[in-house]
Design a protein around this motif. Sequence first.
Motif, PDB file in Angstrom:
ATOM      1  N   VAL A 125       0.836  -1.205   0.000  1.00  0.00           N
ATOM      2  CA  VAL A 125       0.000   0.000   0.000  1.00  0.00           C
ATOM      3  C   VAL A 125       0.868   1.252   0.000  1.00  0.00           C
ATOM      4  N   ILE A 126       1.885   1.281   0.842  1.00  0.00           N
ATOM      5  CA  ILE A 126       2.768   2.450   0.884  1.00  0.00           C
ATOM      6  C   ILE A 126       3.508   2.620  -0.449  1.00  0.00           C
ATOM      7  N   THR A 127       3.942   1.524  -1.057  1.00  0.00           N
ATOM      8  CA  THR A 127       4.606   1.595  -2.359  1.00  0.00           C
ATOM      9  C   THR A 127       3.673   2.169  -3.410  1.00  0.00           C
ATOM     10  N   LEU A 128       2.417   1.728  -3.420  1.00  0.00           N
ATOM     11  CA  LEU A 128       1.442   2.265  -4.378  1.00  0.00           C
ATOM     12  C   LEU A 128       1.179   3.743  -4.138  1.00  0.00           C
ATOM     13  N   ILE A 129       1.057   4.142  -2.892  1.00  0.00           N
ATOM     14  CA  ILE A 129       0.804   5.552  -2.581  1.00  0.00           C
ATOM     15  C   ILE A 129       1.977   6.415  -3.036  1.00  0.00           C
ATOM     16  N   ILE A 130       3.185   6.005  -2.711  1.00  0.00           N
ATOM     17  CA  ILE A 130       4.359   6.801  -3.082  1.00  0.00           C
ATOM     18  C   ILE A 130       4.543   6.828  -4.599  1.00  0.00           C
ATOM     19  N   THR A 132       2.215   6.500  -6.931  1.00  0.00           N
ATOM     20  CA  THR A 132       1.191   7.319  -7.596  1.00  0.00           C
ATOM     21  C   THR A 132       1.427   8.798  -7.350  1.00  0.00           C
ATOM     22  N   ARG A 133       1.953   9.148  -6.187  1.00  0.00           N
ATOM     23  CA  ARG A 133       2.273  10.558  -5.909  1.00  0.00           C
ATOM     24  C   ARG A 133       3.408  11.045  -6.813  1.00  0.00           C
ATOM     25  N   ASN A 134       4.333  10.161  -7.123  1.00  0.00           N
ATOM     26  CA  ASN A 134       5.515  10.537  -7.905  1.00  0.00           C
ATOM     27  C   ASN A 134       5.488   9.931  -9.297  1.00  0.00           C
ATOM     28  N   PHE A 135       4.307   9.674  -9.830  1.00  0.00           N
ATOM     29  CA  PHE A 135       4.182   8.995 -11.119  1.00  0.00           C
ATOM     30  C   PHE A 135       4.923   9.729 -12.232  1.00  0.00           C
ATOM     31  N   PHE A 136       4.714  11.039 -12.323  1.00  0.00           N
ATOM     32  CA  PHE A 136       5.332  11.781 -13.425  1.00  0.00           C
ATOM     33  C   PHE A 136       6.842  11.864 -13.274  1.00  0.00           C
TER      34      PHE A 136
END
Length: 156
Positions: A125-130, A132-136
Amino acid sequence: MLEVVFLFVLGLIWIIFASVQDIRKTEVPNWLSFSLIIFAFGFRFFYGLFSESFVLFYQGLIGFGIFLILGNVFYYLKMFAGGDAKLMVALGAVLPLSESFSANLKIFGLFLFLFFLSGAIYGLVITLIISTRNFFKIVEAKEEKFQKDYHNLFTK
């Protein structure tokens, strides 16, 4: 039965305090782990004294020993930090909830399974959150690396 509920609630309260401390300061203080050990053994001792059966106390000692070994193994394999290992050792004094050694081994196994499962879910979950926040930023970095590798491939 009341002693099992008391030990369970005691461990749960200490885990909540340790989690809050870990999130706030990224450190689990030693007093949390050591006080849980003292409270758990103190309760187990006095329960054995008044019930005239020290089996629950001895099971706590065995659980403490098993989790002391596991905590040290996880610490020296660099799976845990020191505070996490000490809290695990303290939970070893709390978790033997039965007078039967085989039942306690099943409780330990279930605890470890749920512990690692929750850690894996938390990590995902933390990996997905981080990510998606830094996707670009990730896409941009990958694009630069691709262009550099593509350029190096054809310029040699």
